[in-house]
Design a protein around this motif. Structure first.
Motif, PDB file in Angstrom:
ATOM      1  N   VAL A 185     -28.054  26.406   7.020  1.00  0.00           N
ATOM      2  CA  VAL A 185     -28.224  25.476   8.145  1.00  0.00           C
ATOM      3  C   VAL A 185     -27.335  25.885   9.311  1.00  0.00           C
ATOM      4  CG1 VAL A 185     -27.844  23.096   8.904  1.00  0.00           C
ATOM      5  CG2 VAL A 185     -28.980  23.529   6.731  1.00  0.00           C
ATOM      6  N   LYS A 186     -26.089  26.274   9.027  1.00  0.00           N
ATOM      7  CA  LYS A 186     -25.172  26.666  10.101  1.00  0.00           C
ATOM      8  C   LYS A 186     -25.680  27.869  10.874  1.00  0.00           C
ATOM      9  CE  LYS A 186     -20.618  25.260   9.308  1.00  0.00           C
ATOM     10  NZ  LYS A 186     -19.274  25.670   8.975  1.00  0.00           N
TER      11      LYS A 186
ATOM     12  N   LYS B 231     -29.743  20.424  13.353  1.00  0.00           N
ATOM     13  CA  LYS B 231     -28.688  21.039  12.548  1.00  0.00           C
ATOM     14  C   LYS B 231     -27.666  20.012  12.061  1.00  0.00           C
ATOM     15  CE  LYS B 231     -27.360  25.121  13.879  1.00  0.00           C
ATOM     16  NZ  LYS B 231     -26.649  26.281  14.459  1.00  0.00           N
TER      17      LYS B 231
END
Length: 81
Positions: free
Chosen positions: A16-17, A24
């Motif tokens: 996700v990062k 996000k």
């Protein structure tokens, strides 16, 4: 928390990062964990051995407030709800 569950959370946080997803922050919220009444993002897992050769399972956590890395026993980590 079980090791496999923790490792899966670490993997998801990393994905996700590094994504370009517009949600996000919302996705990261779902991946938080709690240890010693503080909220963290799971970052990594560390396996060591003590003086008697017993495994020591350590969670590497990103502290949201202090913006630093914290190490704690994996058994005290719980999924944030």
């Amino acid at each position: 928390m079980e090791r496999i569950e923790f490792l899966e959370l670490c993997q998801k946080v990393a994905m996700v990062k590094n994504s370009s997803c517009s949600d996000k922050q919302k996705e990261l919220e779902k991946l938080k964990v709690v240890a010693n009444e503080c909220k963290y993002y799971p970052v990594a897992y560390e396996l060591k051995f003590d003086g008697q050769g017993n495994p020591v399972h350590t969670a590497v956590l990103y502290d949201l407030k202090a913006r630093s890395v914290t190490y704690c026993p994996l058994e005290v980590v719980k999924k944030y709800e």
